[in-house]
Design a protein around this motif. Sequence first.
Motif, PDB file in Angstrom:
ATOM      1  N   LEU A 266      75.393  92.168  13.432  1.00 26.34           N
ATOM      2  CA  LEU A 266      73.752  90.743  13.452  1.00 26.34           C
ATOM      3  C   LEU A 266      72.746  91.566  13.026  1.00 26.34           C
ATOM      4  N   HIS A 267      71.768  90.016  12.001  1.00 24.61           N
ATOM      5  CA  HIS A 267      70.304  90.589  11.868  1.00 24.61           C
ATOM      6  C   HIS A 267      69.833  90.312  12.745  1.00 24.61           C
ATOM      7  N   THR A 268      70.219  89.151  13.675  1.00 27.79           N
ATOM      8  CA  THR A 268      68.765  89.214  14.666  1.00 27.79           C
ATOM      9  C   THR A 268      68.685  89.532  15.716  1.00 27.79           C
TER      10      THR A 268
ATOM     11  N   PHE B 216      74.802  96.241  16.010  1.00 34.57           N
ATOM     12  CA  PHE B 216      73.171  95.175  15.772  1.00 34.57           C
ATOM     13  C   PHE B 216      71.999  96.053  15.808  1.00 34.57           C
ATOM     14  N   HIS B 217      71.168  95.811  15.732  1.00 35.51           N
ATOM     15  CA  HIS B 217      69.664  96.624  14.969  1.00 35.51           C
ATOM     16  C   HIS B 217      69.212  97.701  16.474  1.00 35.51           C
ATOM     17  N   THR B 218      69.813  96.726  17.361  1.00 37.17           N
ATOM     18  CA  THR B 218      69.237  98.156  18.588  1.00 37.17           C
ATOM     19  C   THR B 218      70.476  98.077  19.794  1.00 37.17           C
TER      20      THR B 218
ATOM     21  N   ASP C  79      55.339  87.402   5.991  1.00 32.87           N
ATOM     22  CA  ASP C  79      55.376  86.575   7.024  1.00 32.87           C
ATOM     23  C   ASP C  79      57.050  85.701   6.329  1.00 32.87           C
ATOM     24  N   ARG C  80      58.077  85.302   6.805  1.00 33.34           N
ATOM     25  CA  ARG C  80      58.349  83.703   6.015  1.00 33.34           C
ATOM     26  C   ARG C  80      58.263  83.296   7.367  1.00 33.34           C
ATOM     27  N   LEU C  81      57.877  81.428   7.096  1.00 34.66           N
ATOM     28  CA  LEU C  81      56.760  81.111   7.691  1.00 34.66           C
ATOM     29  C   LEU C  81      57.831  80.397   8.269  1.00 34.66           C
TER      30      LEU C  81
ATOM     31  N   ILE D 235      59.502  82.150  14.921  1.00 36.48           N
ATOM     32  CA  ILE D 235      60.130  83.436  15.076  1.00 36.48           C
ATOM     33  C   ILE D 235      58.841  84.236  15.067  1.00 36.48           C
ATOM     34  N   LYS D 236      58.038  84.085  13.614  1.00 33.87           N
ATOM     35  CA  LYS D 236      56.819  85.169  13.590  1.00 33.87           C
ATOM     36  C   LYS D 236      55.434  85.102  13.756  1.00 33.87           C
ATOM     37  N   GLY D 237      55.457  84.057  15.002  1.00 34.21           N
ATOM     38  CA  GLY D 237      54.660  83.796  16.096  1.00 34.21           C
ATOM     39  C   GLY D 237      53.251  83.796  15.591  1.00 34.21           C
TER      40      GLY D 237
ATOM     41  N   GLN E 109      46.914  85.992   5.249  1.00 33.68           N
ATOM     42  CA  GLN E 109      48.217  86.020   5.654  1.00 33.68           C
ATOM     43  C   GLN E 109      49.056  85.378   4.674  1.00 33.68           C
ATOM     44  N   ILE E 110      50.259  85.970   4.452  1.00 36.86           N
ATOM     45  CA  ILE E 110      50.830  85.335   3.113  1.00 36.86           C
ATOM     46  C   ILE E 110      52.098  85.103   4.108  1.00 36.86           C
ATOM     47  N   ALA E 111      52.618  83.998   4.106  1.00 30.07           N
ATOM     48  CA  ALA E 111      53.795  83.327   4.733  1.00 30.07           C
ATOM     49  C   ALA E 111      54.265  82.379   4.136  1.00 30.07           C
TER      50      ALA E 111
ATOM     51  N   ASP F 255      51.048  80.397   1.702  1.00 25.80           N
ATOM     52  CA  ASP F 255      52.170  79.608   1.581  1.00 25.80           C
ATOM     53  C   ASP F 255      53.136  79.841   0.301  1.00 25.80           C
ATOM     54  N   ARG F 256      53.177  81.196  -0.274  1.00 24.00           N
ATOM     55  CA  ARG F 256      53.838  81.350  -1.021  1.00 24.00           C
ATOM     56  C   ARG F 256      54.750  83.049  -1.135  1.00 24.00           C
ATOM     57  N   SER F 257      55.177  83.282  -1.494  1.00 25.82           N
ATOM     58  CA  SER F 257      56.310  84.262  -1.946  1.00 25.82           C
ATOM     59  C   SER F 257      55.334  85.281  -2.575  1.00 25.82           C
ATOM     60  N   LEU F 258      54.776  86.358  -2.517  1.00 27.18           N
ATOM     61  CA  LEU F 258      54.689  87.579  -3.359  1.00 27.18           C
ATOM     62  C   LEU F 258      55.523  88.576  -4.289  1.00 27.18           C
ATOM     63  N   ASP F 259      55.358  88.629  -5.643  1.00 22.15           N
ATOM     64  CA  ASP F 259      56.244  89.534  -5.844  1.00 22.15           C
ATOM     65  C   ASP F 259      56.511  91.242  -5.446  1.00 22.15           C
TER      66      ASP F 259
ATOM     67  N   ARG G 209      59.680  87.077  18.167  1.00 16.85           N
ATOM     68  CA  ARG G 209      61.963  87.663  19.030  1.00 16.85           C
ATOM     69  C   ARG G 209      62.023  87.917  17.689  1.00 16.85           C
ATOM     70  N   ASP G 210      62.243  89.057  16.901  1.00 15.53           N
ATOM     71  CA  ASP G 210      62.592  89.171  15.271  1.00 15.53           C
ATOM     72  C   ASP G 210      63.917  90.502  16.059  1.00 15.53           C
ATOM     73  N   GLY G 211      65.039  90.078  15.095  1.00 14.24           N
ATOM     74  CA  GLY G 211      66.233  91.238  14.807  1.00 14.24           C
ATOM     75  C   GLY G 211      65.567  92.548  14.637  1.00 14.24           C
ATOM     76  N   MET G 212      65.138  92.985  13.589  1.00 21.29           N
ATOM     77  CA  MET G 212      63.829  94.590  13.772  1.00 21.29           C
ATOM     78  C   MET G 212      62.886  93.996  12.908  1.00 21.29           C
ATOM     79  N   ASN G 213      62.527  93.830  11.719  1.00 21.23           N
ATOM     80  CA  ASN G 213      61.629  92.839  11.235  1.00 21.23           C
ATOM     81  C   ASN G 213      60.796  94.279   9.924  1.00 21.23           C
ATOM     82  N   LEU G 214      61.778  93.896   8.794  1.00 23.07           N
ATOM     83  CA  LEU G 214      61.163  95.257   7.451  1.00 23.07           C
ATOM     84  C   LEU G 214      59.729  95.848   6.808  1.00 23.07           C
ATOM     85  N   VAL G 215      59.200  93.846   7.671  1.00 17.49           N
ATOM     86  CA  VAL G 215      57.698  94.109   7.252  1.00 17.49           C
ATOM     87  C   VAL G 215      57.161  95.196   7.254  1.00 17.49           C
TER      88      VAL G 215
ATOM     89  N   TYR H  97      58.110  98.136   8.287  1.00 21.66           N
ATOM     90  CA  TYR H  97      58.658  99.383   7.562  1.00 21.66           C
ATOM     91  C   TYR H  97      57.950  99.726   6.120  1.00 21.66           C
ATOM     92  N   GLU H  98      57.910  98.344   5.674  1.00 19.17           N
ATOM     93  CA  GLU H  98      57.611  98.610   4.230  1.00 19.17           C
ATOM     94  C   GLU H  98      55.102  98.562   3.922  1.00 19.17           C
ATOM     95  N   PHE H  99      55.348  98.422   5.883  1.00 18.81           N
ATOM     96  CA  PHE H  99      53.731  98.520   5.379  1.00 18.81           C
ATOM     97  C   PHE H  99      53.563 100.227   5.908  1.00 18.81           C
TER      98      PHE H  99
HETATM   99  P1  ADQ Z   1      63.325  88.148   8.493  1.00 16.07           P
HETATM  100  O1  ADQ Z   1      63.219  87.202   9.097  1.00 16.07           O
HETATM  101  O2  ADQ Z   1      63.418  87.393   6.869  1.00 16.07           O
HETATM  102  O3  ADQ Z   1      64.832  88.933   8.158  1.00 16.07           O
HETATM  103  P2  ADQ Z   1      61.826  90.473   7.366  1.00 16.07           P
HETATM  104  O4  ADQ Z   1      62.883  91.688   8.298  1.00 16.07           O
HETATM  105  O5  ADQ Z   1      60.237  91.201   7.371  1.00 16.07           O
HETATM  106  O6  ADQ Z   1      62.597  89.409   8.391  1.00 16.07           O
HETATM  107  O7  ADQ Z   1      61.705  90.755   6.695  1.00 16.07           O
HETATM  108  C1  ADQ Z   1      61.450  90.170   5.207  1.00 16.07           C
HETATM  109  C2  ADQ Z   1      61.589  90.617   3.946  1.00 16.07           C
HETATM  110  O8  ADQ Z   1      61.193  89.258   3.298  1.00 16.07           O
HETATM  111  C3  ADQ Z   1      60.609  91.671   3.779  1.00 16.07           C
HETATM  112  O9  ADQ Z   1      61.584  92.714   2.825  1.00 16.07           O
HETATM  113  C4  ADQ Z   1      59.557  90.923   3.086  1.00 16.07           C
HETATM  114  O10 ADQ Z   1      59.067  92.382   2.333  1.00 16.07           O
HETATM  115  C5  ADQ Z   1      60.180  90.066   2.227  1.00 16.07           C
HETATM  116  N1  ADQ Z   1      58.749  88.980   2.128  1.00 16.07           N
HETATM  117  C6  ADQ Z   1      58.323  87.984   3.423  1.00 16.07           C
HETATM  118  N2  ADQ Z   1      57.455  87.211   3.159  1.00 16.07           N
HETATM  119  C7  ADQ Z   1      56.843  87.981   1.860  1.00 16.07           C
HETATM  120  C8  ADQ Z   1      55.853  86.926   1.023  1.00 16.07           C
HETATM  121  N3  ADQ Z   1      55.072  85.604   1.428  1.00 16.07           N
HETATM  122  N4  ADQ Z   1      56.082  87.394  -0.004  1.00 16.07           N
HETATM  123  C9  ADQ Z   1      57.350  88.786  -0.258  1.00 16.07           C
HETATM  124  N5  ADQ Z   1      57.865  88.783   0.410  1.00 16.07           N
HETATM  125  C10 ADQ Z   1      58.311  88.867   1.479  1.00 16.07           C
HETATM  126  C11 ADQ Z   1      66.033  88.572   9.048  1.00 16.07           C
HETATM  127  C12 ADQ Z   1      65.840  89.017  10.701  1.00 16.07           C
HETATM  128  C13 ADQ Z   1      64.514  90.694  10.354  1.00 16.07           C
HETATM  129  C14 ADQ Z   1      65.538  91.734  10.139  1.00 16.07           C
HETATM  130  C15 ADQ Z   1      65.758  91.369   8.348  1.00 16.07           C
HETATM  131  C16 ADQ Z   1      67.145  92.808   8.238  1.00 16.07           C
HETATM  132  O11 ADQ Z   1      65.090  87.822  10.877  1.00 16.07           O
HETATM  133  O12 ADQ Z   1      64.873  90.905  12.197  1.00 16.07           O
HETATM  134  O13 ADQ Z   1      65.109  92.529  10.002  1.00 16.07           O
HETATM  135  O14 ADQ Z   1      67.629  89.921   9.085  1.00 16.07           O
HETATM  136  O15 ADQ Z   1      67.452  92.824   9.332  1.00 16.07           O
END
Ligand code: ADQ
Length: 489
Positions: free
Chosen positions: A179-181, A210-212, A287-289, A292-294, A320-322, A362-366, A386-392, A394-396
């Motif tokens: 489960l990713h959430t 689960f993540h945790t 964030d994805r818009l 849950i992302k607050g 803010q990139i959403a 309001d868009r995705s970045l490459d 709330r967020d399962g893990m949050n990979l953003v 980690y990437e930062f």
């Molecule tokens: P998400 O809710 O999508 O994942 P997250 O873990 O932060 O959340 O991953 C988002 C991914 O999308 C990242 O790799 C990020 O770089 C990319 N992304 C987001 N916004 C972007 C933008 N504007 N432009 C480009 N790239 C963008 C779900 C769960 C999380 C869990 C993951 C993995 O909600 O909690 O960490 O799955 O299990």
Amino acid sequence: SKKPDGRPSKQRLLVVANRLPVAATRKDEDSWTLEISAGGLVSALLGVNEFETRWIGWAGVNVPDEVGQKSLTEALAEKRCIPVFLDEEVVHQYYNGYCNNILWPLFHYLGLPQEDRLATTRTFQSQFAAYKKANQMFADVVNKHYKEGDVVWCHDYHLMFLPKCLKEYNINMKVGWFLHTPFPSSEIHRTLPSRTELLRSVLAADLVGFHTYDYARHFVSACTRILGLEGTPEGVEDQGKLTRVAAFPIGIDSNRFIRALELPEVKDHIRELKERFAGRKVMLGVDRLDMIKGIPQKILAFEKFLEENPVWRDKVVLLQIAVPTRTDVPEYQRLTCQVHEIVGRINGRFGTLTAVPIHHLDRSLDFTALCALYAVTDVALVTSLRDGMNLVSYEFVACQDEKKGVLILSEFAGAAQSLGAGAILVNPWNITEVAASIGYALTMSACEREKRHRHNFMHVTTHTSQEWAETFVSELNDTVVEAQLRTRQ
Ligand code: ADQ
């Protein structure tokens, strides 16, 4: 098992997720454009070389005709992908309905909006029926392609009914579910009308991940309280059958980010951004818009910070990139409007003729643009409710080995458990606390930043996505399926 030339052949891993890792668009009757969508799961599994991976999932397009289905299946086969064809009505009821309107908010502790609640209750039964039907369709495809010795790894809340369907086909199939959430407190889960069926179905798997540790514990509590089963340190036991339940925190392919920072185009981007924001500290949200992302909470906290600290008004910028998601769900449309309204108000209030405090996209970045942004950031703000893990987060961290910027991280993200010692943890609902943390982060000493960053960087570069996938699959391989149990007795 061995190949005819005596070399050992790789074990096949069937990865089943709602969406395939490629997006298909139709060019004409029988030809398709396929674009790899590099999500977390894709990059996690790209690094896993010891298995021969096949993906099974929905291609994200409605293909009602046989010619189209046949040609898409052939095109996808080259990418090791196998499609599940879902018609529009099923997608509407299963994906938009049961998955995204019921399970997603429930698992993130967000109730349904009042005005939708009664309507949802009425449509609940038909949406759950569509959910089961869709899961059965996934099971049919898995079963058709399954060969003895394969392992099947099911992903996420979309496919909770799948483990049971698969075991009905073949009790000896090795089935894992991850489960990713978050998995919510059993008190939340028990409000779900289909609570029992979903738990029973997940328990049909051999390994549940689960993540945790907290999410795993909530799941075990739900099984003991709602189903009356026995929870053990290993998992959940039902009449002698153990379903192993454990935490497998996901990671990222950190080297991919670290290497990217050396690319000429990323370096160019970094130079441009530094010039653009010279003299100002950069704060970043990616964030994805999604509710849950607050995001509104984050922006309001930033407003409070500017309000209380006039000297910072022309010295800091929030990017803010959403990226918009699930745009046909009304709740998400309302969120977009709400965010636009708050950003407009704050920029009107604190902007000057030449600069605004918030840049909201309001868009995705490459990938290259994203890496450059992470690298020039002074303070990253992750305020998930709330967020399962949050990979953003980690990437930062992976992109900050030079700058050693600060991560402000919600205590309600799974990542708080792994990056908590290096990040500033906040309660995103407490806007005063977040505003104060912004001030603290912006003025933190280099020595403290270095120390905090070291901790997080170490974690992110050692607990990678590859390690995550290998650990899960190897543990799945170690579980004992029914047939083995019988021969042991
Ligand atoms: P998400 O809710 O999508 O994942 P997250 O873990 O932060 O959340 O991953 C988002 C991914 O999308 C990242 O790799 C990020 O770089 C990319 N992304 C987001 N916004 C972007 C933008 N504007 N432009 C480009 N790239 C963008 C779900 C769960 C999380 C869990 C993951 C993995 O909600 O909690 O960490 O799955 O299990």
